[in-house]
Design an enzyme around this catalytic site. Structure first.
Site, PDB file in Angstrom:
ATOM      1  N   ARG A  97       0.842  -1.188   0.000  1.00  0.00           N
ATOM      2  CA  ARG A  97       0.000   0.000   0.000  1.00  0.00           C
ATOM      3  C   ARG A  97       0.880   1.241   0.000  1.00  0.00           C
ATOM      4  O   ARG A  97       1.857   1.308   0.740  1.00  0.00           O
ATOM      5  CB  ARG A  97      -0.894   0.010   1.243  1.00  0.00           C
ATOM      6  CG  ARG A  97      -1.778  -1.230   1.363  1.00  0.00           C
ATOM      7  CD  ARG A  97      -2.416  -1.298   2.743  1.00  0.00           C
ATOM      8  NE  ARG A  97      -3.224  -2.500   2.897  1.00  0.00           N
ATOM      9  CZ  ARG A  97      -3.828  -2.844   4.037  1.00  0.00           C
ATOM     10  NH1 ARG A  97      -3.700  -2.072   5.102  1.00  0.00           N
ATOM     11  NH2 ARG A  97      -4.552  -3.948   4.095  1.00  0.00           N
ATOM     12  N   ASP A 126       0.748   5.493   0.490  1.00  0.00           N
ATOM     13  CA  ASP A 126      -0.088   6.497   1.139  1.00  0.00           C
ATOM     14  C   ASP A 126      -0.528   7.581   0.165  1.00  0.00           C
ATOM     15  O   ASP A 126      -0.078   7.633  -0.987  1.00  0.00           O
ATOM     16  CB  ASP A 126       0.670   7.142   2.299  1.00  0.00           C
ATOM     17  CG  ASP A 126       0.994   6.156   3.410  1.00  0.00           C
ATOM     18  OD1 ASP A 126       0.231   5.184   3.563  1.00  0.00           O
ATOM     19  OD2 ASP A 126       2.008   6.359   4.103  1.00  0.00           O
ATOM     20  N   ARG A 172       9.930   7.537   5.071  1.00  0.00           N
ATOM     21  CA  ARG A 172       9.790   8.976   5.298  1.00  0.00           C
ATOM     22  C   ARG A 172      10.438   9.401   6.609  1.00  0.00           C
ATOM     23  O   ARG A 172      11.008  10.496   6.714  1.00  0.00           O
ATOM     24  CB  ARG A 172       8.309   9.350   5.254  1.00  0.00           C
ATOM     25  CG  ARG A 172       7.716   9.182   3.856  1.00  0.00           C
ATOM     26  CD  ARG A 172       6.197   9.135   3.863  1.00  0.00           C
ATOM     27  NE  ARG A 172       5.613  10.366   4.375  1.00  0.00           N
ATOM     28  CZ  ARG A 172       4.300  10.542   4.538  1.00  0.00           C
ATOM     29  NH1 ARG A 172       3.454   9.568   4.237  1.00  0.00           N
ATOM     30  NH2 ARG A 172       3.843  11.684   4.997  1.00  0.00           N
TER      31      ARG A 172
END
Length: 255
Positions: free
Chosen positions: A51, A53, A200
């Site tokens: 997945r 974001d 991140r």
């Protein structure tokens, strides 16, 4: 049923993420709508390798889906590609065995993260790179990023609230490069899997190190203490790209 594997790319700017979500635009949702049209109105479920974001892009996301018919691969790819929205591209389609699963078959993922270090920042890159218009020491970041390679507990680089219990992952490649002409910094990570917002958070920490607001040893400190508060801030999603997914059988061909 015939199982198909496809490689897709997408511009994540206008998506709420890859995963299907009620009343929000998603990559999975758009793909399933297209496949339903190609399958005479019958629903088709798309399974992704991972997945992404909201705002995150992909060059090499992998999906699989089942269709009742044995289709010509190029005709299927062309129809799939041309009937999806313009911000999704279907790169390739192939038949795979019925036990192939895009998510659960062993694989390595490669992510890239782009940072615009220009002063002033480039407005054309606002959706495709995270702006950081401050002084950065590339050599310090290149030294620090090496500490991420190997098998580690990445609890300190995980977003709070994640439900994943085992936070041990293996990173096989971690590099940083700088293009003086474009002022773009590229962070590249390859690993067996990544936790929620891990890339991140690692980039946010490396930027703090490059800006001399954290020592080069901070990566080691976060890994040893598993303390999220000692890592840097979460870098924004628009600089992140799912670059490539390599499955175990693909990696061992020719051995």
């Amino acid at each position: 049923m015939i199982r198909y594997k496809a490689i897709i790319s997408y511009d994540g700017t206008l998506f709420a993420g890859f995963q299907r979500q009620p009343s929000m635009r998603s990559v999975q949702g758009e793909l399933e709508k297209t496949l339903q049209r190609l399958n005479s109105g019958e629903q088709v479920q798309v399974h992704g390798a991972g997945r992404t974001d909201s705002g995150v892009h992909a060059y090499g996301q992998v999906i699989h889906f089942d269709l009742p018919q044995d289709r010509d691969l190029e005709k299927l790819r062309f129809a799939f590609d041309t009937q999806t929205p313009d911000d999704i591209d279907v790169v390739s389609v192939e038949k795979v065995s019925s036990d192939f699963h895009a998510r659960y078959n062993k694989h390595l993922k490669t992510y890239e993260f782009l940072v615009d270090n220009g002063r002033p920042k480039n407005p054309m890159m606002r959706h495709y790179a995270t702006p950081f218009p401050y002084e950065l020491d590339i050599e310090k970041m290149a030294e620090a990023i090496k500490d991420l390679v190997g098998e580690h507990d990445f609890t300190g680089f995980t977003a709070s609230g994640t439900s994943v219990v085992n936070k041990v992952r293996t990173i096989t490649r971690a590099e940083v490069s700088y293009d003086e002409k474009s002022h773009l910094i590229t962070f590249t990570f390859t690993g067996t899997g990544f936790l929620y917002k891990q890339v991140r958070n690692m980039v946010g920490t490396l930027l703090k190190i490059g800006n001399n607001r954290m020592p080069v040893s901070q990566i080691k400190t976060v890994l040893e203490t598993k303390d999220r508060q000692l890592a840097g801030p979460t870098a924004s999603g628009q600089g992140l790209y799912l670059r490539e997914i390599s499955y175990h059988d693909e990696m061992t061909k020719g051995d």
